[in-house]
Write a protein that holds these residues in place. Structure first.
Motif, PDB file in Angstrom:
ATOM      1  N   ASP A  79     -28.949  47.446  17.259  1.00 50.09           N
ATOM      2  CA  ASP A  79     -28.647  48.748  17.877  1.00 50.09           C
ATOM      3  C   ASP A  79     -28.959  48.731  19.371  1.00 50.09           C
ATOM      4  O   ASP A  79     -29.537  47.776  19.877  1.00 50.09           O
ATOM      5  N   ARG A  80     -28.558  49.784  20.046  1.00 56.49           N
ATOM      6  CA  ARG A  80     -28.960  50.020  21.433  1.00 56.49           C
ATOM      7  C   ARG A  80     -29.835  51.269  21.447  1.00 56.49           C
ATOM      8  O   ARG A  80     -29.598  52.196  20.644  1.00 56.49           O
ATOM      9  N   PRO A  81     -30.834  51.326  22.326  1.00 56.44           N
ATOM     10  CA  PRO A  81     -31.736  52.491  22.333  1.00 56.44           C
ATOM     11  C   PRO A  81     -31.035  53.743  22.872  1.00 56.44           C
ATOM     12  O   PRO A  81     -30.251  53.646  23.816  1.00 56.44           O
ATOM     13  N   GLY A 103     -18.145  53.056  15.323  1.00 64.17           N
ATOM     14  CA  GLY A 103     -17.635  53.120  16.700  1.00 64.17           C
ATOM     15  C   GLY A 103     -17.751  51.770  17.390  1.00 64.17           C
ATOM     16  O   GLY A 103     -16.801  51.297  18.025  1.00 64.17           O
ATOM     17  N   TRP A 104     -18.910  51.134  17.236  1.00 62.51           N
ATOM     18  CA  TRP A 104     -19.108  49.824  17.864  1.00 62.51           C
ATOM     19  C   TRP A 104     -18.189  48.779  17.233  1.00 62.51           C
ATOM     20  O   TRP A 104     -17.542  47.999  17.943  1.00 62.51           O
ATOM     21  N   ILE A 105     -18.096  48.780  15.894  1.00 62.62           N
ATOM     22  CA  ILE A 105     -17.236  47.797  15.210  1.00 62.62           C
ATOM     23  C   ILE A 105     -15.792  47.923  15.700  1.00 62.62           C
ATOM     24  O   ILE A 105     -15.155  46.946  16.074  1.00 62.62           O
ATOM     25  N   HIS A 107     -14.610  49.224  18.478  1.00 57.64           N
ATOM     26  CA  HIS A 107     -14.408  48.863  19.879  1.00 57.64           C
ATOM     27  C   HIS A 107     -14.612  47.376  20.133  1.00 57.64           C
ATOM     28  O   HIS A 107     -13.920  46.784  20.959  1.00 57.64           O
ATOM     29  N   ARG A 108     -15.545  46.790  19.433  1.00 56.96           N
ATOM     30  CA  ARG A 108     -15.790  45.355  19.618  1.00 56.96           C
ATOM     31  C   ARG A 108     -14.582  44.551  19.112  1.00 56.96           C
ATOM     32  O   ARG A 108     -14.127  43.600  19.736  1.00 56.96           O
ATOM     33  N   LYS A 109     -14.072  44.975  17.951  1.00 52.13           N
ATOM     34  CA  LYS A 109     -12.924  44.281  17.356  1.00 52.13           C
ATOM     35  C   LYS A 109     -11.709  44.353  18.293  1.00 52.13           C
ATOM     36  O   LYS A 109     -11.071  43.343  18.568  1.00 52.13           O
ATOM     37  N   ILE A 161      -9.763  38.130  36.849  1.00 48.69           N
ATOM     38  CA  ILE A 161      -9.471  37.532  35.538  1.00 48.69           C
ATOM     39  C   ILE A 161      -9.592  38.608  34.450  1.00 48.69           C
ATOM     40  O   ILE A 161      -8.724  38.724  33.575  1.00 48.69           O
ATOM     41  N   THR A 162     -10.645  39.411  34.532  1.00 47.69           N
ATOM     42  CA  THR A 162     -10.743  40.515  33.554  1.00 47.69           C
ATOM     43  C   THR A 162      -9.666  41.562  33.823  1.00 47.69           C
ATOM     44  O   THR A 162      -9.129  42.152  32.896  1.00 47.69           O
ATOM     45  N   ASN A 163      -9.340  41.757  35.108  1.00 47.91           N
ATOM     46  CA  ASN A 163      -8.280  42.723  35.411  1.00 47.91           C
ATOM     47  C   ASN A 163      -6.965  42.337  34.741  1.00 47.91           C
ATOM     48  O   ASN A 163      -6.215  43.192  34.281  1.00 47.91           O
ATOM     49  N   ASN A 288     -22.382  36.266  39.746  1.00 48.84           N
ATOM     50  CA  ASN A 288     -23.731  35.808  40.078  1.00 48.84           C
ATOM     51  C   ASN A 288     -23.922  34.335  39.732  1.00 48.84           C
ATOM     52  O   ASN A 288     -24.531  33.584  40.490  1.00 48.84           O
ATOM     53  N   THR A 289     -23.380  33.921  38.590  1.00 43.90           N
ATOM     54  CA  THR A 289     -23.510  32.516  38.200  1.00 43.90           C
ATOM     55  C   THR A 289     -22.889  31.609  39.262  1.00 43.90           C
ATOM     56  O   THR A 289     -23.496  30.626  39.696  1.00 43.90           O
ATOM     57  N   LEU A 290     -21.665  31.961  39.703  1.00 43.31           N
ATOM     58  CA  LEU A 290     -20.992  31.105  40.683  1.00 43.31           C
ATOM     59  C   LEU A 290     -21.703  31.154  42.038  1.00 43.31           C
ATOM     60  O   LEU A 290     -21.793  30.142  42.733  1.00 43.31           O
ATOM     61  N   ASN A 344     -31.127  32.423  35.139  1.00 43.61           N
ATOM     62  CA  ASN A 344     -31.345  33.601  34.277  1.00 43.61           C
ATOM     63  C   ASN A 344     -30.614  34.850  34.765  1.00 43.61           C
ATOM     64  O   ASN A 344     -31.221  35.811  35.231  1.00 43.61           O
ATOM     65  N   ILE A 345     -29.307  34.781  34.643  1.00 47.04           N
ATOM     66  CA  ILE A 345     -28.438  35.845  35.158  1.00 47.04           C
ATOM     67  C   ILE A 345     -28.773  37.202  34.530  1.00 47.04           C
ATOM     68  O   ILE A 345     -28.765  38.220  35.205  1.00 47.04           O
ATOM     69  N   VAL A 346     -29.038  37.217  33.232  1.00 46.81           N
ATOM     70  CA  VAL A 346     -29.428  38.480  32.569  1.00 46.81           C
ATOM     71  C   VAL A 346     -30.824  38.250  31.963  1.00 46.81           C
ATOM     72  O   VAL A 346     -30.954  38.007  30.765  1.00 46.81           O
ATOM     73  N   LEU A 348     -33.506  39.819  31.012  1.00 46.96           N
ATOM     74  CA  LEU A 348     -34.062  40.550  29.860  1.00 46.96           C
ATOM     75  C   LEU A 348     -32.964  40.971  28.886  1.00 46.96           C
ATOM     76  O   LEU A 348     -33.138  41.909  28.108  1.00 46.96           O
ATOM     77  N   GLY A 349     -31.839  40.297  28.910  1.00 43.95           N
ATOM     78  CA  GLY A 349     -30.726  40.654  28.031  1.00 43.95           C
ATOM     79  C   GLY A 349     -30.301  42.087  28.283  1.00 43.95           C
ATOM     80  O   GLY A 349     -30.505  42.621  29.373  1.00 43.95           O
ATOM     81  N   ILE A 350     -29.692  42.697  27.296  1.00 40.57           N
ATOM     82  CA  ILE A 350     -29.382  44.129  27.357  1.00 40.57           C
ATOM     83  C   ILE A 350     -30.256  44.771  26.286  1.00 40.57           C
ATOM     84  O   ILE A 350     -30.349  44.245  25.171  1.00 40.57           O
ATOM     85  N   PHE A 351     -30.909  45.877  26.615  1.00 41.89           N
ATOM     86  CA  PHE A 351     -31.883  46.470  25.700  1.00 41.89           C
ATOM     87  C   PHE A 351     -31.282  46.681  24.313  1.00 41.89           C
ATOM     88  O   PHE A 351     -30.161  47.158  24.159  1.00 41.89           O
ATOM     89  N   ARG A 352     -32.069  46.305  23.326  1.00 43.33           N
ATOM     90  CA  ARG A 352     -31.677  46.504  21.934  1.00 43.33           C
ATOM     91  C   ARG A 352     -32.546  47.584  21.310  1.00 43.33           C
ATOM     92  O   ARG A 352     -33.520  48.040  21.912  1.00 43.33           O
ATOM     93  N   ALA A 353     -32.247  47.938  20.036  1.00 39.86           N
ATOM     94  CA  ALA A 353     -33.100  48.844  19.275  1.00 39.86           C
ATOM     95  C   ALA A 353     -32.972  48.483  17.809  1.00 39.86           C
ATOM     96  O   ALA A 353     -31.997  47.841  17.397  1.00 39.86           O
ATOM     97  N   LEU A 420     -19.509  39.068  24.312  1.00 37.64           N
ATOM     98  CA  LEU A 420     -18.174  38.813  23.753  1.00 37.64           C
ATOM     99  C   LEU A 420     -17.287  38.096  24.748  1.00 37.64           C
ATOM    100  O   LEU A 420     -16.185  37.677  24.425  1.00 37.64           O
ATOM    101  N   GLY A 421     -17.789  37.928  25.977  1.00 33.24           N
ATOM    102  CA  GLY A 421     -16.978  37.273  27.000  1.00 33.24           C
ATOM    103  C   GLY A 421     -17.369  35.830  27.236  1.00 33.24           C
ATOM    104  O   GLY A 421     -16.898  35.210  28.187  1.00 33.24           O
ATOM    105  N   GLU A 422     -18.222  35.282  26.349  1.00 29.85           N
ATOM    106  CA  GLU A 422     -18.737  33.932  26.601  1.00 29.85           C
ATOM    107  C   GLU A 422     -17.629  32.902  26.844  1.00 29.85           C
ATOM    108  O   GLU A 422     -17.670  32.156  27.815  1.00 29.85           O
TER     109      GLU A 422
END
Ligand code: HEM
Length: 476
Positions: A79-81, A103-105, A107-109, A161-163, A288-290, A344-346, A348-353, A420-422
């Protein structure tokens, strides 16, 4: 106050540093929180707790602990907090900060399918990235080897590229409106973990305090929202139902198909949120990586030289790199992996719950607890890495110079909410990096050596630096 503190840590909850009354541990997070939290784990253990102004938070440290939670107990930590800031920004909808559920399923799909369909699954997609690479190196060439800050060009090239996937089109490098949107959006990625944002989460009434960085954050978010609304409207013109040209079309198809369904999560608003999240998640990180990669190649000329040699030997007569070349370039792969590990681009990751009560290492974590995954601590985990504090691409090579995968490597996190963009990010990094170093030798302007101390935020980026990209004589 003692009574209050006792109440705050429920029975069986992991221990942690003593909180200051009211604001808890918020101040300790002001400088390099990922480093501070790793040090705390040496005192309190791999799993410990923080009090962020009354918001009880669990911090996960090291590869074993993060794998146990995100992978072995994937559903529990998915989850997300429901933080006031996220509630205000995206109402816990959209994709990246969406609550775990239907909702997440949905949108992710849709996003994964669209990324495959309009992106990596398409034969000409690689060619489109190569085209962008050419725009990119040509724009760098215009500086004719004189010092310049590559940040804007990298951002523009990467976001295009995402555009392409989201809108079916790239934006030119002189599109000021798009650039401004990315700039303030990226400023929000920084502000989202500022002291003010953490305070806002703990004390949402400071919304009515008219000064402070949180106000800037709200203003930026409103401006980004208006921009996206307009752009989405523009790119949906001429849409033919069931013949999607890009992600926005595909979303509108879903929206129409599910119209009137009571449980449907597709909405105009969630479309705007997910487009925004995809743009920023894809741009900020890969850019940031590049930028780190360019900085480290300049700092380590001997590593850059080895990259040049490998590129020249695989890409005969200066031909354009393709993804097929990747397996023939283990050194480039090793360098890109070491950049992701070391920088370490991210962090602390993205906060989970937690979605339900969790048991980890004998501790009990109640449902809905905020969870911070210290990905930096995975990449500095001494159980898995020798001399983790040293930058060394060599650690990803065996004695024959072949690339080797390493287990404690989680720049994209793991489990249900993993990036999901790996795959797309890996394509972009490889093609941009090799095209850039095929054409240029990177060096600092004479007499300057930039700092490697990162600028803090949800993501780590280098401080602005200037670089000279000098055209190379291609050796054939
Ligand atoms: C999530 C890293 C590129 C889209 C994440 C997470 C990390 C991450 C650490 C958090 C996962 C978690 O909650 O545990 C990176 C890095 C990248 C990168 C290091 C580049 C080097 C991209 C790209 C896109 C993207 C190119 C798409 C255009 C997302 C999305 C999520 C996410 C949508 C949220 C997933 C969810 O909540 O289900 N990324 N990412 N990322 N990333 Fe990436």
């Amino acid at each position: 106050v003692r009574q209050l503190m006792k109440q705050r840590r429920p029975p069986g909850f992991p221990p942690g540093p003593s909180p200051i009354p009211v604001i808890g541990n918020i101040v300790s997070l002001a400088t390099e929180p990922h480093v501070f939290l790793k040090k705390q784990s040496e005192i309190h253990g791999q799993i410990f707790s923080l009090d962020l102004g009354g918001i009880l938070t669990v911090v996960l440290t090291g590869y074993d602990c993060i794998r146990e939670c995100l992978y072995n107990q994937g559903d529990v930590f998915a989850d997300r907090p429901s933080l006031p800031l996220f509630q205000k920004m995206t109402k816990m909808g959209g994709l990246l900060n969406c609550k775990y559920g239907k909702g997440w399923i949905d949108h992710r799909k849709l996003a994964c399918n669209s990324f495959r369909y309009f992106g990596s699954g398409q034969r000409q997609f690689e060619r489109k990235i190569s085209e962008e690479c050419m725009f990119f190196v040509d724009a760098i060439d215009e500086h004719k080897g004189k010092p310049f800050n590559p940040k804007h060009l990298v951002t523009n090239a990467v976001s295009n590229i995402t555009n392409l996937i989201i809108f079916g089109q790239r934006f030119t490098y002189d599109d000021r409106n798009f650039q401004h949107m990315i700039e303030i959006f990226s400023e929000n990625v920084e502000l989202a973990v500022s002291g003010w944002a953490l305070l806002y989460n703990a004390f949402p009434w400071i919304e009515y305090v008219p000064f402070g960085k949180h106000q800037k954050l709200f203003r930026n978010a409103a401006e980004v929202y208006d921009f996206l609304l307009e752009v989405i409207h523009g790119f949906s013109q001429g849409r033919v139902p069931h013949a999607p040209r890009h992600y926005v079309d595909a979303y509108l198809d879903e929206l129409e198909q599910n119209k009137g369904e009571p449980g449907s999560s597709f909405s105009q608003e969630n479309l705007i949120y997910s487009v925004g999240e995809l743009i920023i998640a894809g741009t900020e990180t890969t850019t940031n990586t590049l930028r780190w990669a360019m900085l480290y190649m300049t700092l380590y000329p001997n590593i850059q030289e080895r990259v040049h040699r490998e590129i020249d030997s695989v890409l005969e007569n200066g031909r354009v790199p393709t993804m097929e070349d990747k397996q023939k370039m283990p050194y480039v792969e090793a360098v890109l992996h070491e950049i992701l590990r070391f920088c370490n681009i991210v962090p602390l990751g993205i906060f989970r719950a937690t979605t339900q009560e969790a048991k980890v290492n004998g501790y009990t974590i109640p449902k809905g607890t905020m969870v911070i995954t210290n990905l930096y601590s995975v990449h500095m985990d001494e159980k898995y890495w020798t001399d983790p504090g040293v930058f060394s691409p060599q650690r990803f090579l065996d004695s024959n110079g072949n690339f080797v995968k390493r287990e404690a490597f989680l720049p994209f996190s793991m489990g249900k909410r993993c990036c999901l963009g790996e795959q797309l990010a890996r394509m972009e990094m490889f093609l941009f990096f090799t095209t850039l170093l095929q054409r240029f030798h990177l060096q600092f302007p004479p007499g300057t050596v930039p700092t490697v101390t990162p600028k803090l935020g949800m993501t780590l980026q280098p401080q602005p630096y200037s670089i000279c990209a000098v055209r190379r004589q291609q050796k054939s």
